[in-house]
Design a protein around this motif. Structure first.
Motif, mmCIF file in Angstrom:
data_model
loop_
_atom_site.group_PDB
_atom_site.id
_atom_site.type_symbol
_atom_site.label_atom_id
_atom_site.label_comp_id
_atom_site.label_asym_id
_atom_site.label_seq_id
_atom_site.Cartn_x
_atom_site.Cartn_y
_atom_site.Cartn_z
ATOM 1 N N ILE A 44 0.850 -1.182 0.000
ATOM 2 C CA ILE A 44 0.000 0.000 0.000
ATOM 3 C C ILE A 44 0.892 1.240 0.000
ATOM 4 O O ILE A 44 1.633 1.488 0.961
ATOM 5 N N LEU A 45 0.823 2.023 -1.072
ATOM 6 C CA LEU A 45 1.577 3.274 -1.151
ATOM 7 C C LEU A 45 0.814 4.361 -0.405
ATOM 8 O O LEU A 45 -0.394 4.527 -0.586
ATOM 9 N N THR A 46 1.515 5.126 0.432
ATOM 10 C CA THR A 46 0.859 6.162 1.222
ATOM 11 C C THR A 46 1.433 7.539 0.865
ATOM 12 O O THR A 46 1.286 8.004 -0.244
ATOM 13 N N GLY A 47 2.071 8.201 1.814
ATOM 14 C CA GLY A 47 2.701 9.497 1.580
ATOM 15 C C GLY A 47 3.873 9.622 2.523
ATOM 16 O O GLY A 47 4.432 8.615 2.970
ATOM 17 N N LEU A 97 -1.938 -1.379 -4.102
ATOM 18 C CA LEU A 97 -2.897 -0.403 -3.588
ATOM 19 C C LEU A 97 -2.191 0.921 -3.373
ATOM 20 O O LEU A 97 -0.980 0.953 -3.125
ATOM 21 N N ALA A 98 -2.952 2.023 -3.449
ATOM 22 C CA ALA A 98 -2.346 3.334 -3.219
ATOM 23 C C ALA A 98 -3.386 4.335 -2.751
ATOM 24 O O ALA A 98 -4.543 4.298 -3.176
ATOM 25 N N LEU A 99 -2.962 5.238 -1.881
ATOM 26 C CA LEU A 99 -3.764 6.391 -1.494
ATOM 27 C C LEU A 99 -3.355 7.567 -2.378
ATOM 28 O O LEU A 99 -2.160 7.806 -2.580
ATOM 29 N N LEU A 100 -4.332 8.275 -2.890
ATOM 30 C CA LEU A 100 -4.069 9.431 -3.732
ATOM 31 C C LEU A 100 -5.326 10.271 -3.846
ATOM 32 O O LEU A 100 -6.407 9.839 -3.436
ATOM 33 N N GLN A 101 -5.195 11.476 -4.394
ATOM 34 C CA GLN A 101 -6.355 12.334 -4.582
ATOM 35 C C GLN A 101 -7.129 11.898 -5.822
ATOM 36 O O GLN A 101 -6.539 11.456 -6.820
ATOM 37 N N ASN A 102 -8.460 12.084 -5.769
ATOM 38 C CA ASN A 102 -9.281 11.623 -6.895
ATOM 39 C C ASN A 102 -9.066 12.434 -8.156
ATOM 40 O O ASN A 102 -9.281 11.934 -9.267
ATOM 41 N N ASP A 103 -8.624 13.688 -8.037
ATOM 42 C CA ASP A 103 -8.317 14.461 -9.237
ATOM 43 C C ASP A 103 -7.076 13.915 -9.932
ATOM 44 O O ASP A 103 -7.034 13.826 -11.162
ATOM 45 N N ILE A 104 -6.072 13.515 -9.151
ATOM 46 C CA ILE A 104 -4.851 12.940 -9.725
ATOM 47 C C ILE A 104 -5.175 11.613 -10.410
ATOM 48 O O ILE A 104 -4.669 11.313 -11.501
ATOM 49 N N ALA A 105 -6.039 10.819 -9.780
ATOM 50 C CA ALA A 105 -6.461 9.557 -10.400
ATOM 51 C C ALA A 105 -7.155 9.827 -11.738
ATOM 52 O O ALA A 105 -6.936 9.101 -12.720
#
Length: 332
Positions: A44-47, A97-105
């Motif tokens: 899981i990629l985070t920040g 898996l990764a956490l990211l902003q929905n605009d970047i996605a």
């Protein structure tokens, strides 16, 4: 007699050698057999370690390891460069898996903005999590009261190449503001706060969960004002960019903020790859939403992670495993 003895010895040796080369007998049912269960590992990629993504991603990994490991799945959360880097690493197969902003996605999937000519078509959504609020921060003595008042001023729009900068330029464009009529500075969150404190800019964009520490620190020494993003700007944005949601920054979020302020937000989200097995993503999604209390223990931002809002601002196609879970819950 001697020849017969030699023949008997040779024959015995052949028989013994043949028996030794046979497969060993099957162990009895009472004999334990060591086995290694097959485990599907999820990274899981985070920040950054000091941000919000890392503790929430770590809590998600713990939930998977507690409740899905029995089904042969385990997870590890790792630090990363956050949204843009996470999207690229998903695309290259470096993580599951990764956490990211929905605009970047959205940009990644469609191959626009920082992903121009390099779309990441295998990225898939699992859930949107909590709002990353666009905060247009200024000082009360600047006299800036509406977004239209930013025209002709010195405005910090985010770090170069960042999602914040893209969001800021989209919002300003909807208000008729661009580099031809306004001076833009490209600064990160801390630099925005420092520049406002020093008076070298008039306003700055910060995109983060509220309250944001950089704004809190600024408000402790200066009278801050949060500029409203009015309904007509939100409607313009929503027509063109489906990932924006409306958000009310509550009064008292920051010292001196004496009324609610309308703004817009993008959403932090959990994403995966198209090729991850449907059954695994179904189990992961189910485990996370059945144990959101454990996410809240890791970080207070997780209070906004609910099943009811899991599809708000979903900007890319859902993974079939997540889709199966939401269909069972009657959300789609």
């Amino acid at each position: 007699m001697r020849k017969s003895l030699v023949f008997f010895v040779l024959l015995s040796a052949i028989v013994i050698l043949g028996c030794a080369q046979q497969a060993p007998e099957k162990p009895s049912e009472t004999t334990p057999v060591a086995t290694t269960p097959e485990v599907y590992h999820l990274t899981i990629l985070t920040g950054g370690a000091a941000g919000t993504y890392y503790p929430i991603g770590g809590a998600m990994a713990n939930i998977i390891n507690k409740y899905v490991y029995v089904d042969g799945v385990e997870a590890t959360a790792v630090t990363s460069g956050a949204s843009v880097a996470n999207a690229r690493k998903l695309g290259s197969g470096e993580a599951e898996l990764a956490l990211l902003q929905n605009d970047i996605a959205y940009y990644a999937y469609h191959g626009i903005e920082m992903f121009k000519d390099n779309p990441i078509k295998n990225i898939r959504g699992i859930a949107t999590l909590y709002p990353e609020v666009i905060q247009i921060v200024t000082l009360k003595d600047k006299g800036i009261r509406t977004i239209y008042d930013l025209k002709g001023k010195k405005v910090a729009v985010g770090a170069p190449g960042s999602g914040t900068a893209v969001d800021a330029l989209q919002i300003l464009e909807a208000a008729g503001i661009n580099e031809s009529n306004t001076h833009f500075e490209y600064l990160n969150f801390k630099e925005v706060a420092d520049a406002l404190k020093d008076g070298t800019i008039d306003a700055g964009f910060i995109v983060a969960g509220v309250p944001t520490s950089a704004v809190m620190e600024l408000a402790s020494v200066r009278d801050v004002y949060i500029v409203e993003v009015p309904d007509e700007i939100y409607e313009k944005l929503k027509e063109k960019y489906p990932f924006y949601t409306q958000y009310i920054i509550p009064a008292e979020t920051y010292k001196g903020l004496d009324k609610d302020v309308k703004s817009v937000a993008v959403m932090a989200m959990l994403a995966t790859r198209e090729d991850i097995p449907k059954d695994i993503i179904y189990k992961v999604t189910k485990a996370i939403f059945e144990h959101t209390d454990e996410l809240v223990e890791a970080h207070q931002r997780a209070k906004d992670i609910t099943l009811e809002t899991a599809l708000d601002g979903m900007s890319i196609p859902l993974h079939p495993g997540a889709e199966k879970f939401y269909k069972e819950k009657g959300l789609i």
